[in-house]
Write a protein that holds these residues in place. Structure first.
Motif, PDB file in Angstrom:
ATOM      1  N   TRP A 148      71.407  53.939  67.801  1.00 27.13           N
ATOM      2  CA  TRP A 148      72.539  54.794  68.164  1.00 27.13           C
ATOM      3  C   TRP A 148      72.352  56.194  67.575  1.00 27.13           C
ATOM      4  CZ3 TRP A 148      77.156  53.905  70.953  1.00 27.13           C
ATOM      5  CH2 TRP A 148      78.105  54.922  70.845  1.00 27.13           C
ATOM      6  N   LEU A 185      97.820  59.838  51.018  1.00 24.94           N
ATOM      7  CA  LEU A 185      98.599  59.906  52.259  1.00 24.94           C
ATOM      8  C   LEU A 185      98.461  61.251  52.953  1.00 24.94           C
ATOM      9  CD1 LEU A 185     101.807  57.813  51.650  1.00 24.94           C
ATOM     10  CD2 LEU A 185      99.744  57.243  52.915  1.00 24.94           C
ATOM     11  N   LEU A 199      96.099  63.294  52.623  1.00 26.45           N
ATOM     12  CA  LEU A 199      94.703  63.467  53.008  1.00 26.45           C
ATOM     13  C   LEU A 199      94.471  62.893  54.409  1.00 26.45           C
ATOM     14  CD1 LEU A 199      91.611  62.841  50.771  1.00 26.45           C
ATOM     15  CD2 LEU A 199      91.627  61.996  53.078  1.00 26.45           C
ATOM     16  N   TRP A 200      95.101  61.751  54.668  1.00 22.65           N
ATOM     17  CA  TRP A 200      94.873  61.087  55.950  1.00 22.65           C
ATOM     18  C   TRP A 200      95.861  61.499  57.015  1.00 22.65           C
ATOM     19  CZ3 TRP A 200      90.893  58.278  57.755  1.00 22.65           C
ATOM     20  CH2 TRP A 200      89.936  57.886  56.821  1.00 22.65           C
ATOM     21  N   ALA A 201      97.059  61.942  56.624  1.00 22.74           N
ATOM     22  CA  ALA A 201      98.067  62.282  57.625  1.00 22.74           C
ATOM     23  C   ALA A 201      97.503  63.365  58.540  1.00 22.74           C
ATOM     24  CB  ALA A 201      99.339  62.768  56.948  1.00 22.74           C
ATOM     25  N   SER A 202      97.773  63.207  59.814  1.00 21.96           N
ATOM     26  CA  SER A 202      97.247  64.086  60.859  1.00 21.96           C
ATOM     27  C   SER A 202      97.026  65.536  60.442  1.00 21.96           C
ATOM     28  CB  SER A 202      98.216  64.047  62.035  1.00 21.96           C
ATOM     29  OG  SER A 202      97.898  65.070  62.946  1.00 21.96           O
ATOM     30  N   PHE A 211      91.294  66.633  48.908  1.00 25.88           N
ATOM     31  CA  PHE A 211      89.846  66.429  48.827  1.00 25.88           C
ATOM     32  C   PHE A 211      89.295  66.933  47.491  1.00 25.88           C
ATOM     33  CE2 PHE A 211      90.614  66.265  53.311  1.00 25.88           C
ATOM     34  CZ  PHE A 211      89.723  65.325  53.777  1.00 25.88           C
ATOM     35  N   PHE A 245      83.645  69.531  49.783  1.00 27.58           N
ATOM     36  CA  PHE A 245      84.568  69.278  50.895  1.00 27.58           C
ATOM     37  C   PHE A 245      85.357  70.530  51.252  1.00 27.58           C
ATOM     38  CE2 PHE A 245      84.419  64.954  48.893  1.00 27.58           C
ATOM     39  CZ  PHE A 245      83.597  64.410  49.863  1.00 27.58           C
ATOM     40  N   LEU A 273      84.590  72.119  54.810  1.00 25.72           N
ATOM     41  CA  LEU A 273      85.628  71.922  55.821  1.00 25.72           C
ATOM     42  C   LEU A 273      86.225  73.254  56.269  1.00 25.72           C
ATOM     43  CD1 LEU A 273      87.295  68.769  54.266  1.00 25.72           C
ATOM     44  CD2 LEU A 273      86.103  68.865  56.445  1.00 25.72           C
ATOM     45  N   ILE A 319      90.265  75.563  64.235  1.00 25.87           N
ATOM     46  CA  ILE A 319      91.610  75.248  64.715  1.00 25.87           C
ATOM     47  C   ILE A 319      92.644  76.065  63.948  1.00 25.87           C
ATOM     48  CG2 ILE A 319      93.290  73.397  65.024  1.00 25.87           C
ATOM     49  CD1 ILE A 319      90.927  72.741  66.631  1.00 25.87           C
ATOM     50  N   THR A 338      82.637  57.330  67.980  1.00 25.20           N
ATOM     51  CA  THR A 338      81.879  56.245  67.351  1.00 25.20           C
ATOM     52  C   THR A 338      80.907  56.811  66.326  1.00 25.20           C
ATOM     53  OG1 THR A 338      82.021  55.022  69.423  1.00 25.20           O
ATOM     54  CG2 THR A 338      80.421  54.229  67.810  1.00 25.20           C
ATOM     55  N   LEU A 397      90.675  52.551  59.027  1.00 25.17           N
ATOM     56  CA  LEU A 397      90.439  53.956  58.708  1.00 25.17           C
ATOM     57  C   LEU A 397      89.717  54.641  59.861  1.00 25.17           C
ATOM     58  CD1 LEU A 397      89.363  53.547  54.992  1.00 25.17           C
ATOM     59  CD2 LEU A 397      91.527  54.412  55.851  1.00 25.17           C
ATOM     60  N   LEU A 415      91.053  57.868  61.908  1.00 27.93           N
ATOM     61  CA  LEU A 415      90.220  59.068  62.032  1.00 27.93           C
ATOM     62  C   LEU A 415      90.073  59.460  63.502  1.00 27.93           C
ATOM     63  CD1 LEU A 415      88.708  60.805  60.050  1.00 27.93           C
ATOM     64  CD2 LEU A 415      86.681  59.421  60.415  1.00 27.93           C
ATOM     65  N   ASP A 453      93.233  60.982  65.359  1.00 27.86           N
ATOM     66  CA  ASP A 453      93.670  62.326  64.976  1.00 27.86           C
ATOM     67  C   ASP A 453      92.591  63.376  65.198  1.00 27.86           C
ATOM     68  OD1 ASP A 453      95.419  64.225  63.735  1.00 27.86           O
ATOM     69  OD2 ASP A 453      94.174  64.108  61.958  1.00 27.86           O
ATOM     70  N   VAL A 490      90.177  66.206  66.359  1.00 30.86           N
ATOM     71  CA  VAL A 490      90.320  67.257  67.365  1.00 30.86           C
ATOM     72  C   VAL A 490      89.054  68.108  67.485  1.00 30.86           C
ATOM     73  CG1 VAL A 490      91.600  68.690  65.737  1.00 30.86           C
ATOM     74  CG2 VAL A 490      91.720  69.211  68.123  1.00 30.86           C
ATOM     75  N   THR A 516      98.497  57.660  61.682  1.00 33.08           N
ATOM     76  CA  THR A 516      97.354  57.882  60.796  1.00 33.08           C
ATOM     77  C   THR A 516      97.615  57.341  59.385  1.00 33.08           C
ATOM     78  OG1 THR A 516      98.155  60.150  60.505  1.00 33.08           O
ATOM     79  CG2 THR A 516      96.289  59.827  61.969  1.00 33.08           C
ATOM     80  N   ILE A 517      98.902  57.290  58.995  1.00 31.99           N
ATOM     81  CA  ILE A 517      99.199  56.851  57.628  1.00 31.99           C
ATOM     82  C   ILE A 517      99.246  55.325  57.506  1.00 31.99           C
ATOM     83  CG2 ILE A 517     101.095  56.693  55.983  1.00 31.99           C
ATOM     84  CD1 ILE A 517     101.579  59.580  56.212  1.00 31.99           C
ATOM     85  N   VAL A 552      96.059  53.504  56.884  1.00 32.98           N
ATOM     86  CA  VAL A 552      95.542  53.825  55.555  1.00 32.98           C
ATOM     87  C   VAL A 552      96.248  52.976  54.499  1.00 32.98           C
ATOM     88  CG1 VAL A 552      95.261  55.641  53.854  1.00 32.98           C
ATOM     89  CG2 VAL A 552      94.971  56.145  56.258  1.00 32.98           C
ATOM     90  N   VAL A 605      86.317  57.894  51.866  1.00 37.20           N
ATOM     91  CA  VAL A 605      85.995  58.464  53.160  1.00 37.20           C
ATOM     92  C   VAL A 605      86.528  59.867  53.308  1.00 37.20           C
ATOM     93  CG1 VAL A 605      86.118  58.116  55.613  1.00 37.20           C
ATOM     94  CG2 VAL A 605      86.235  56.179  54.083  1.00 37.20           C
ATOM     95  N   PRO A 606      85.689  60.864  53.118  1.00 33.71           N
ATOM     96  CA  PRO A 606      86.120  62.201  53.455  1.00 33.71           C
ATOM     97  C   PRO A 606      86.119  62.333  54.972  1.00 33.71           C
ATOM     98  CG  PRO A 606      83.869  62.195  52.637  1.00 33.71           C
ATOM     99  CD  PRO A 606      84.296  60.787  52.702  1.00 33.71           C
ATOM    100  N   ALA A 607      87.222  62.788  55.515  1.00 34.21           N
ATOM    101  CA  ALA A 607      87.344  62.787  56.972  1.00 34.21           C
ATOM    102  C   ALA A 607      86.307  63.700  57.618  1.00 34.21           C
ATOM    103  CB  ALA A 607      88.738  63.248  57.357  1.00 34.21           C
ATOM    104  N   ARG A 624      85.957  66.240  59.546  1.00 39.68           N
ATOM    105  CA  ARG A 624      86.610  67.331  60.277  1.00 39.68           C
ATOM    106  C   ARG A 624      85.773  68.577  60.249  1.00 39.68           C
ATOM    107  NH1 ARG A 624      91.748  64.699  57.832  1.00 39.68           N
ATOM    108  NH2 ARG A 624      92.428  63.596  59.671  1.00 39.68           N
TER     109      ARG A 624
END
Lengths: 304, 268
Positions: free
Chosen positions: A41, A133, A135-138, A188, A237, A241, A247, B140, B195, B199, B202, B204, B245-246, B249, B264-266, B268
């Motif tokens: 992959w 929280l 960190l992960w929230a949209s 982060f 990070f 980032l 965006i 993926t 997770l 990811l 959300d 984009v 997303t929460i 988690v 896991v650093p997202a 982005r």
């Protein structure tokens, strides 16, 4: 370590099934079979994509037909090097990434210190969840929240007004971007800093105290150097980032707040000049490569 | 120990940072109930009407469906490929191991826009039309890492003696896997998948370059905020996305201790 490869007793009846027997006789075969699908992959899709990007960066487009000219050329890179407009965009992006990183380090360190060394076990767990929280929230949701806060009739100006201060119209400026980026990437920075601080043995600080150091001195001369790899890990990070974002500049930046990412974005979408976008994408990659090299020198990779 | 005043100052600092982290999130939820369609503070009153209109908006529904499809398929693929990768790397002893594990982490290490435009260039030169499939491929690619990290961390903490004991008692390779390994790692696989879904749901930056004309939910939000249109619906959708997303988690954190979500650093 690995169980499969080390002096394993021969499985009962292993020889009866030819395939199992083969796996037994060739212990390296099993990991290889497991590895094949995910590796395929990554090679077929991801590495091929990155290679395409690299090759495309050395192509150009015909300005009249916007067709891609598949002839080796360094025109795109020369354009980036020679046009001052790109210099200011690149330096704006890098300066913002650096400013956000420093801001987050300053905000995070006392918080992480409190979490790791002062808070009770229970409070520690709760605080950790409280950092995870957001960190992960949209991501988009959190940027949008700041649009609501910073706009002219938003919470910020309302609060300033209610304590008798003049409104701060920082919506759609570079300051707004700085605030939003610092907000979004703060978790982060907190997590690796906390992890590094938590690992410093209390005995080291006691030793410093026995040798006559006041608490502040012990924190400065013992704790800070030991926690530095964690802060640097977090900075990877916050820096990376911010560097790759486009965006937030679109949504909260004003006129003249374009980042490298915005130029890439508009060259893929509007201008349809993928070769130029590809060569621009090399800029953040090169900057990150240098940054990671420096971070490695400071021991950031042992901090993960 | 720190002195009394130092502790007080640190406590105050921690409280301010918590406020800074959570006030914007709480505000979003409040705005979702705003009676006015103008987004100013203070909001004049509370209503549920935007929830109905958002639910009945065909654009939002299409975007939600696409996001759910992409998230579920990408998570399933990442679950299989990420677990396989973790098992392989865990068992590998040769030197190529470092290179391969670096390769798996690369989509997180490189800025998201690089992954996005690389995939875009790849698809456009391969003559592949952007569709649900290309969104899934992109998601993926960065979701594999999430599952991989979680499963590998669990495998490293698992005691090899347990597997040896099973083999000593006569279990064959498959039995060991089914009865010992799988129960030991299952929560980390589930946590990783949770997770990965969060990811994907959300994402984009990569999606912009792989979606073509279609909108996932984040792309719809991005477009609407950008144009300043349908903001009452944006408030509702955005609150919903925060929850989606929460919650995974929180589940993942329960399953693995908060370590899994922190690892896991997202992308982005």
């Amino acid at each position: 370590m690995s169980v499969a490869t080390a002096r394993r007793p021969r499985p009962k009846g292993g020889g009866a099934v030819p395939f199992a027997g083969l796996l037994w006789r060739l212990p390296w075969l099993r990991p290889l079979l497991l590895l094949a699908p995910p590796l395929a992959w990554f090679v077929v899709i991801y590495l091929a994509s990155l290679a395409t990007l690299l090759i495309t960066a050395f192509w150009t487009i015909n300005p009249f037909t916007t067709q891609i000219v598949q002839v080796w050329s360094t025109d795109n890179f020369q354009r980036i090097i020679n046009e001052p407009a790109y210099h200011s965009i690149i330096s704006r992006t890098v300066i913002m990434a650096a400013a956000v990183t420093v801001t987050d380090a300053v905000l995070a360190f006392p918080f992480a210190y409190y979490m790791a060394r002062v808070a009770s076990r229970r409070a520690q767990t709760l605080l950790f969840a409280a950092v995870l929280l957001p960190l992960w929230a949209s991501y988009l949701a959190r940027v949008y929240a700041w649009i609501l806060i910073l706009n002219h009739n938003g919470v910020l100006n309302w609060s300033l007004q209610s304590i008798g201060l003049p409104p701060a119209n920082i919506g759609y400026t570079n300051i707004a971007m700085w605030v939003v980026f610092s907000y979004i990437w703060l978790p982060f920075m907190i997590i690796p800093t906390y992890a590094a601080l938590e690992r410093v043995p209390e005995t080291l600080l006691e030793a410093a105290a026995d040798l006559g150091a006041r608490r502040w001195r012990a924190v400065r001369d013992v704790m800070l150097p030991l926690a530095l790899p964690g802060v640097v890990a977090g900075s990877i990070f916050t820096f990376s980032l911010t560097l790759g974002d486009y965006i937030t500049p679109i949504l909260v930046g004003g006129a003249g707040s374009s980042f490298i990412g915005n130029v890439i974005y508009s060259n893929v979408g509007i201008a349809n000049n993928i070769p130029f976008a590809a060569s621009l994408a090399a800029v953040p990659v090169a900057i990150m490569a240098v940054y990671l090299l420096l971070a490695q020198r400071l021991g950031a990779f042992e901090a993960f | 120990m720190e002195g009394f005043w130092t502790r007080m100052v640190l406590r105050l600092w921690a409280a301010l940072i918590l406020l800074f982290l959570f006030v914007p999130i709480v505000l979003i939820f409040l705005y979702a109930f705003n009676t006015s369609n103008i987004q100013s503070w203070p909001i004049p009153g509370l209503t549920l009407k935007w929830f109905t209109s958002t639910w009945n908006d065909p654009d939002v529904r299409r975007a939600l469906t696409l996001s759910l499809q992409a998230g579920l398929v990408a998570t399933t693929l990442a679950l299989v490929l990420g677990s396989l990768a973790a098992f392989a790397i865990y068992r590998m002893t040769w030197f190529g191991k470092e290179v391969v594990s670096l390769l798996f982490i690369l989509p997180l290490a490189l800025p998201g826009i690089v992954t996005g435009i690389a995939l875009n260039a790849f698809f456009s030169f391969g003559g592949i039309t952007l569709s649900l499939l290309t969104i899934v491929v992109g998601h993926t690619t960065f979701c594999i890492v999430v599952v991989y990290n979680n499963v590998l961390a669990r495998l490293r903490r698992t005691q090899g003696s347990l597997l040896e004991a099973a083999m000593d008692l006569g279990a064959n390779g498959f039995q060991v896997f089914r009865d010992i390994t799988l129960p030991l790692i299952s929560t980390s696989v589930v946590a990783g998948s949770m997770l990965a879904f969060a990811l994907s749901f959300d994402e984009v930056i990569v999606t912009t370059f792989t979606a073509g004309a279609q909108n996932t939910l984040p792309l719809w939000i991005f477009g609407a905020i950008r144009l300043g249109q349908r903001l009452p619906e944006v408030n509702v959708v955005v609150s919903f996305v925060i929850l989606v997303t929460i919650i995974p988690v929180l589940i993942a954190a329960r399953l693995t201790g908060s370590g899994g979500a922190a690892r896991v650093p997202a992308a982005r």
